[in-house]
Design a protein around this motif. Sequence first.
Motif, PDB file in Angstrom:
ATOM      1  N   VAL A   1      -6.641  23.406 -54.554  1.00  0.00           N
ATOM      2  CA  VAL A   1      -6.522  24.026 -55.163  1.00  0.00           C
ATOM      3  C   VAL A   1      -6.746  25.033 -53.554  1.00  0.00           C
ATOM      4  CG1 VAL A   1      -6.809  26.074 -55.914  1.00  0.00           C
ATOM      5  CG2 VAL A   1      -7.211  23.900 -57.401  1.00  0.00           C
ATOM      6  N   TYR A   2      -4.603  25.142 -53.401  1.00  0.00           N
ATOM      7  CA  TYR A   2      -4.879  26.182 -52.435  1.00  0.00           C
ATOM      8  C   TYR A   2      -5.233  27.571 -52.416  1.00  0.00           C
ATOM      9  CZ  TYR A   2      -2.332  28.614 -48.615  1.00  0.00           C
ATOM     10  OH  TYR A   2      -1.981  29.991 -48.052  1.00  0.00           O
ATOM     11  N   HIS A   3      -5.992  28.963 -51.871  1.00  0.00           N
ATOM     12  CA  HIS A   3      -5.792  29.988 -52.431  1.00  0.00           C
ATOM     13  C   HIS A   3      -6.175  30.694 -50.704  1.00  0.00           C
ATOM     14  CE1 HIS A   3      -8.491  33.142 -53.700  1.00  0.00           C
ATOM     15  NE2 HIS A   3      -9.629  32.484 -52.576  1.00  0.00           N
ATOM     16  N   GLU A   4      -5.985  31.814 -50.752  1.00  0.00           N
ATOM     17  CA  GLU A   4      -5.739  32.752 -49.897  1.00  0.00           C
ATOM     18  C   GLU A   4      -6.722  33.448 -49.891  1.00  0.00           C
ATOM     19  OE1 GLU A   4      -1.130  32.355 -47.835  1.00  0.00           O
ATOM     20  OE2 GLU A   4      -2.385  33.870 -48.619  1.00  0.00           O
ATOM     21  N   ARG A   5      -7.865  33.882 -48.798  1.00  0.00           N
ATOM     22  CA  ARG A   5      -9.153  34.665 -49.615  1.00  0.00           C
ATOM     23  C   ARG A   5      -7.676  36.683 -48.914  1.00  0.00           C
ATOM     24  NH1 ARG A   5     -14.371  34.237 -50.127  1.00  0.00           N
ATOM     25  NH2 ARG A   5     -14.582  31.644 -49.760  1.00  0.00           N
TER      26      ARG A   5
ATOM     27  N   ASN B   1      -1.103  32.489 -53.800  1.00  0.00           N
ATOM     28  CA  ASN B   1      -2.122  31.238 -54.425  1.00  0.00           C
ATOM     29  C   ASN B   1      -1.194  30.668 -55.490  1.00  0.00           C
ATOM     30  OD1 ASN B   1      -3.853  32.137 -52.586  1.00  0.00           O
ATOM     31  ND2 ASN B   1      -4.856  33.751 -53.919  1.00  0.00           N
ATOM     32  N   LEU B   2      -0.493  31.482 -56.015  1.00  0.00           N
ATOM     33  CA  LEU B   2       0.313  31.265 -57.258  1.00  0.00           C
ATOM     34  C   LEU B   2       1.051  30.043 -56.681  1.00  0.00           C
ATOM     35  CD1 LEU B   2       1.401  31.510 -59.979  1.00  0.00           C
ATOM     36  CD2 LEU B   2       3.830  32.678 -58.656  1.00  0.00           C
ATOM     37  N   VAL B   3       2.081  30.033 -55.896  1.00  0.00           N
ATOM     38  CA  VAL B   3       2.541  28.913 -55.557  1.00  0.00           C
ATOM     39  C   VAL B   3       2.064  27.608 -54.848  1.00  0.00           C
ATOM     40  CG1 VAL B   3       4.625  30.012 -56.089  1.00  0.00           C
ATOM     41  CG2 VAL B   3       3.378  29.632 -53.670  1.00  0.00           C
ATOM     42  N   GLN B   4       0.876  27.876 -54.645  1.00  0.00           N
ATOM     43  CA  GLN B   4      -0.458  26.821 -54.331  1.00  0.00           C
ATOM     44  C   GLN B   4       0.669  26.315 -52.730  1.00  0.00           C
ATOM     45  OE1 GLN B   4      -3.307  25.328 -55.165  1.00  0.00           O
ATOM     46  NE2 GLN B   4      -2.687  27.501 -55.172  1.00  0.00           N
ATOM     47  N   ALA B   5       0.880  27.486 -51.635  1.00  0.00           N
ATOM     48  CA  ALA B   5       1.053  26.867 -50.555  1.00  0.00           C
ATOM     49  C   ALA B   5       1.575  28.456 -49.784  1.00  0.00           C
ATOM     50  CB  ALA B   5       2.921  26.200 -50.359  1.00  0.00           C
TER      51      ALA B   5
ATOM     52  N   CYS C   1      -2.336  41.763 -50.703  1.00  0.00           N
ATOM     53  CA  CYS C   1      -3.031  41.918 -52.509  1.00  0.00           C
ATOM     54  C   CYS C   1      -1.719  40.867 -52.968  1.00  0.00           C
ATOM     55  CB  CYS C   1      -2.871  42.235 -53.744  1.00  0.00           C
ATOM     56  SG  CYS C   1      -3.750  43.743 -52.806  1.00  0.00           S
ATOM     57  N   GLY C   2      -0.363  41.186 -52.237  1.00  0.00           N
ATOM     58  CA  GLY C   2       0.805  40.868 -53.213  1.00  0.00           C
ATOM     59  C   GLY C   2       1.331  39.471 -52.140  1.00  0.00           C
ATOM     60  N   GLN C   3       0.714  39.470 -51.303  1.00  0.00           N
ATOM     61  CA  GLN C   3       1.466  37.964 -50.781  1.00  0.00           C
ATOM     62  C   GLN C   3       0.418  37.521 -50.569  1.00  0.00           C
ATOM     63  OE1 GLN C   3       0.354  38.567 -46.282  1.00  0.00           O
ATOM     64  NE2 GLN C   3       0.551  36.323 -45.943  1.00  0.00           N
ATOM     65  N   HIS C   4      -0.783  37.579 -50.842  1.00  0.00           N
ATOM     66  CA  HIS C   4      -1.994  36.452 -51.310  1.00  0.00           C
ATOM     67  C   HIS C   4      -1.900  35.465 -52.999  1.00  0.00           C
ATOM     68  CE1 HIS C   4      -3.641  37.026 -47.651  1.00  0.00           C
ATOM     69  NE2 HIS C   4      -4.240  38.444 -47.464  1.00  0.00           N
TER      70      HIS C   4
END
Length: 114
Positions: free
Chosen positions: A5-9, A22-26, A15-18
Amino acid sequence: MTYWVYHERQEAMLCGQHALNNLVQANAFTPVSLAEIAGQLDQMELNYMANNNEGGVSSKDYLKRLAEGSGNVDESGNFSIEVLRSALLSRYNIELPNIRQQGLSKVEVTTMDG
């Protein structure tokens, strides 16, 4: 087979960018790419205000909007929902509906396609 699972802290106030990444997993959206969309939306909004029949570039609303700066991104990197919608639609053809929109509030999220 390996799954991940792709996840950005969250960094700064992006917030919007991350959330989008996270939604598109990239790592698909950067602050620069979202700021470009914000600038395009700002220009579209100003053009609309300038060409309407409510005073154009001399109207109080137009002058106030110019003085306020961007309505789609702030200095901290908070992007408007319209920037996030536009980014998803243009890059992935994913619509981000407003759940308060007529007819959507009664739809079960789990029954929606996509």
